[in-house]
Design a protein around this motif. Structure first.
Motif, PDB file in Angstrom:
ATOM      1  N   SER A  14     -17.293  -5.517  27.615  1.00 13.80           N
ATOM      2  CA  SER A  14     -16.863  -4.388  28.445  1.00 13.80           C
ATOM      3  C   SER A  14     -17.280  -3.064  27.817  1.00 13.80           C
ATOM      4  O   SER A  14     -17.658  -2.120  28.517  1.00 13.80           O
ATOM      5  CB  SER A  14     -15.351  -4.427  28.667  1.00 13.80           C
ATOM      6  OG  SER A  14     -14.660  -4.319  27.440  1.00 13.80           O
ATOM      7  N   ALA A  15     -17.216  -3.008  26.475  1.00 12.00           N
ATOM      8  CA  ALA A  15     -17.683  -1.807  25.777  1.00 12.00           C
ATOM      9  C   ALA A  15     -19.177  -1.610  25.992  1.00 12.00           C
ATOM     10  O   ALA A  15     -19.645  -0.483  26.229  1.00 12.00           O
ATOM     11  CB  ALA A  15     -17.372  -1.927  24.282  1.00 12.00           C
ATOM     12  N   TYR A  37      -6.988  -6.068  30.213  1.00 11.12           N
ATOM     13  CA  TYR A  37      -6.844  -4.627  29.976  1.00 11.12           C
ATOM     14  C   TYR A  37      -8.180  -3.885  29.910  1.00 11.12           C
ATOM     15  O   TYR A  37      -8.262  -2.687  30.188  1.00 11.12           O
ATOM     16  CB  TYR A  37      -6.044  -4.368  28.704  1.00 11.12           C
ATOM     17  CG  TYR A  37      -6.801  -4.609  27.414  1.00 11.12           C
ATOM     18  CD1 TYR A  37      -7.379  -3.556  26.719  1.00 11.12           C
ATOM     19  CD2 TYR A  37      -6.952  -5.893  26.894  1.00 11.12           C
ATOM     20  CE1 TYR A  37      -8.078  -3.765  25.534  1.00 11.12           C
ATOM     21  CE2 TYR A  37      -7.646  -6.106  25.719  1.00 11.12           C
ATOM     22  CZ  TYR A  37      -8.207  -5.049  25.045  1.00 11.12           C
ATOM     23  OH  TYR A  37      -8.909  -5.266  23.890  1.00 11.12           O
ATOM     24  N   THR A  38      -9.266  -4.586  29.566  1.00 13.71           N
ATOM     25  CA  THR A  38     -10.578  -3.947  29.460  1.00 13.71           C
ATOM     26  C   THR A  38     -11.141  -3.533  30.817  1.00 13.71           C
ATOM     27  O   THR A  38     -12.111  -2.779  30.871  1.00 13.71           O
ATOM     28  CB  THR A  38     -11.580  -4.895  28.773  1.00 13.71           C
ATOM     29  OG1 THR A  38     -11.622  -6.132  29.500  1.00 13.71           O
ATOM     30  CG2 THR A  38     -11.181  -5.167  27.337  1.00 13.71           C
ATOM     31  N   GLU A  39     -10.533  -4.017  31.895  1.00 12.94           N
ATOM     32  CA  GLU A  39     -11.013  -3.669  33.238  1.00 12.94           C
ATOM     33  C   GLU A  39     -10.991  -2.157  33.457  1.00 12.94           C
ATOM     34  O   GLU A  39     -11.770  -1.622  34.260  1.00 12.94           O
ATOM     35  CB  GLU A  39     -10.153  -4.337  34.307  1.00 12.94           C
ATOM     36  CG  GLU A  39     -10.354  -5.829  34.418  1.00 12.94           C
ATOM     37  CD  GLU A  39      -9.490  -6.430  35.521  1.00 12.94           C
ATOM     38  OE1 GLU A  39      -9.260  -5.731  36.538  1.00 12.94           O
ATOM     39  OE2 GLU A  39      -9.055  -7.566  35.365  1.00 12.94           O
ATOM     40  N   ASP A 128     -11.980  -2.924  20.965  1.00 12.96           N
ATOM     41  CA  ASP A 128     -10.874  -2.793  21.916  1.00 12.96           C
ATOM     42  C   ASP A 128     -11.397  -2.523  23.316  1.00 12.96           C
ATOM     43  O   ASP A 128     -10.647  -2.132  24.208  1.00 12.96           O
ATOM     44  CB  ASP A 128      -9.912  -1.681  21.483  1.00 12.96           C
ATOM     45  CG  ASP A 128     -10.534  -0.288  21.546  1.00 12.96           C
ATOM     46  OD1 ASP A 128     -11.769  -0.195  21.652  1.00 12.96           O
ATOM     47  OD2 ASP A 128      -9.784   0.709  21.493  1.00 12.96           O
ATOM     48  N   GLY A 129     -12.714  -2.744  23.501  1.00 11.23           N
ATOM     49  CA  GLY A 129     -13.329  -2.537  24.805  1.00 11.23           C
ATOM     50  C   GLY A 129     -13.849  -1.135  25.024  1.00 11.23           C
ATOM     51  O   GLY A 129     -14.273  -0.790  26.129  1.00 11.23           O
ATOM     52  N   THR A 130     -13.870  -0.317  23.984  1.00 16.12           N
ATOM     53  CA  THR A 130     -14.330   1.059  24.100  1.00 16.12           C
ATOM     54  C   THR A 130     -15.791   1.170  23.702  1.00 16.12           C
ATOM     55  O   THR A 130     -16.199   0.657  22.662  1.00 16.12           O
ATOM     56  CB  THR A 130     -13.500   1.982  23.186  1.00 16.12           C
ATOM     57  OG1 THR A 130     -12.116   1.800  23.470  1.00 16.12           O
ATOM     58  CG2 THR A 130     -13.863   3.440  23.413  1.00 16.12           C
ATOM     59  N   GLY A 131     -16.583   1.845  24.524  1.00 21.98           N
ATOM     60  CA  GLY A 131     -17.989   2.029  24.213  1.00 21.98           C
ATOM     61  C   GLY A 131     -18.497   3.376  24.682  1.00 21.98           C
ATOM     62  O   GLY A 131     -17.945   3.985  25.608  1.00 21.98           O
TER      63      GLY A 131
END
Length: 416
Positions: A14-15, A37-39, A128-131
């Protein structure tokens, strides 16, 4: 380019989806229908579920680590569509960047988050899915050791935070686990290592920089915690860090040294410290009357001990109760004695059933035996949601599975 990510809701995937979209690409993907939660990061991407996909021959397919043997991947291979696995794609796509790898058993996500904040400018992928893909020269990645994934990379700078045995389903022997980090160090141009870590000291690369509290290290730091603040002193400069706990001091120093290698000044770092935040699913906190409810991703004994330390420093006069969901049977069995020691720190503990991913199936007999060895009661998710909150008590919901959903239910229940 049109990228199609198989397993797009995964933390790394997701990131990556967000990063690629920011760089102007069209991004689509497929994953389970259930909410993850990554949605929240995927608003610019078309996300399909497995029972309703539209696969095209002209897509560039990126396969997530958990979906290498999935039926969709097998179909993509059968149709001879162009595909590449996640880690191999990272190595290819960012090969011309100043590639910075953050590795370690614990603290990778937090340190990568710190580094992305303190660094002048960078694209980055955080676990944590952040990019972010806004920078076209510097690239920072949280590098996972599972299945030797990080050995696809050839970092310009590699930060090794610690080496503490994990992923026993893949690394059968502890020496195999240490050797994976050693191989990564040998593939890297510059290596920064936590010299206080027993296993990190076994890295044989000759050109590396060590840091730690021990005076034998190349770079020595110190820290104090007073009045709810932590002060870290390194290279003659003191920095106030907005987190409490020795592990956060080590994480910050590792990130700080990578920044110094890039020529970032102490003043620049100090100015950005105020922007530091913990990653998603780390020390998420709710206050309910005189009780505190915390959710954390901790799923290894060392991480449970670190979270306990942070909570105790912040709430020294409160009881701490842990509701723990073990993650994978193999980790639970291999580290059962270490887990018992960590759980004993808490005033009381409750257990949720072991979270089993697609890596393995549930074995109720083994779970019962381990839980009896630990000496704690297994409760249902519903019981965990409706637990009677006592005053002057901290409730920690810990684990890397779906215990975050329990925390979310509690949050929705009280309508915070």
């Amino acid at each position: 380019m049109i990228f199609y990510l198989v397993g797009i809701k995964g933390s790394g995937m997701s990131a990556l989806a967000k990063l690629l979209a920011q760089q102007g690409h069209i991004v689509r993907g497929v994953d389970i229908e259930d909410y993850v939660y990554t949605e929240n990061n995927l608003t610019d991407c078309k996300v399909e579920c497995f029972n309703k996909m539209s696969l095209k021959s002209y897509y560039f397919y990126i396969i997530g680590n958990a979906f290498i043997n999935h039926s969709v991947t097998k179909y993509i291979k059968l149709m001879r569509y162009y595909y590449i696995e996640y880690a191999r794609f990272i190595a290819w796509y960012f090969k011309k960047y100043n590639f910075i790898s953050v590795a370690g058993s614990h603290g990778k996500t937090t340190t990568t988050k710190m580094l992305s904040t303190l660094y002048n400018s960078s694209s980055y992928l955080i676990g944590d899915g952040t990019g972010s893909g806004l920078d076209k020269f510097n690239f920072i990645i949280e590098s996972c050791e599972y299945k030797n994934s990080f050995l696809n990379y050839n970092p310009n700078v590699c930060l090794i935070l610690n080496i503490d045995y994990d992923h026993p389903d893949f690394f059968i022997k502890r020496d195999d686990y240490i050797e994976a980090f050693n191989k990564l160090a040998l593939k890297s141009k510059i290596v920064v290592i936590n010299g206080d870590d027993v296993n990190a000291k076994k890295i044989i690369k000759k050109t590396y920089i060590t840091y730690g509290l021990d005076k034998e290290n190349d770079i020595v730091f110190s820290y104090i915690i007073d009045n709810g603040k932590m002060l870290v002193t390194i290279l003659g400069r003191a920095f106030t860090i907005p987190f409490l706990g020795k592990h956060y001091a080590y994480d910050f120093v590792g990130a700080y040294l990578v920044c110094k290698l890039a020529g970032i000044t102490d003043d620049e770092i100090d100015n950005r410290i105020k922007m530091l935040e913990l990653p998603k699913r780390r020390m998420d906190e709710l206050t309910i009357n005189d009780s505190v409810v915390i959710h954390d991703y901790a799923h290894h004994p060392t991480e449970l001990k670190s979270v306990y330390e942070s909570i105790k420093l912040k709430y020294p006069n409160k009881k701490i109760i842990c509701i723990f969901q073990p993650h994978t049977i193999s980790r639970t069995i291999s580290l059962k004695s270490e887990f018992k020691s960590a759980l004993k720190l808490f005033d009381s503990c409750y257990l949720l059933s072991i979270f089993t991913s697609i890596r393995e199936g549930l074995n109720q007999t083994i779970e019962n035996e381990v839980y009896e060895f630990w000496g704690y009661t297994c409760i249902s998710k519903l019981d965990a949601i409706n637990i009677n909150l006592e005053p002057n008590t901290v409730y920690l919901y810990a684990g890397a599975g779906d215990i975050d959903g329990v925390f979310l239910e509690i949050k929705n229940k009280i309508k915070v």
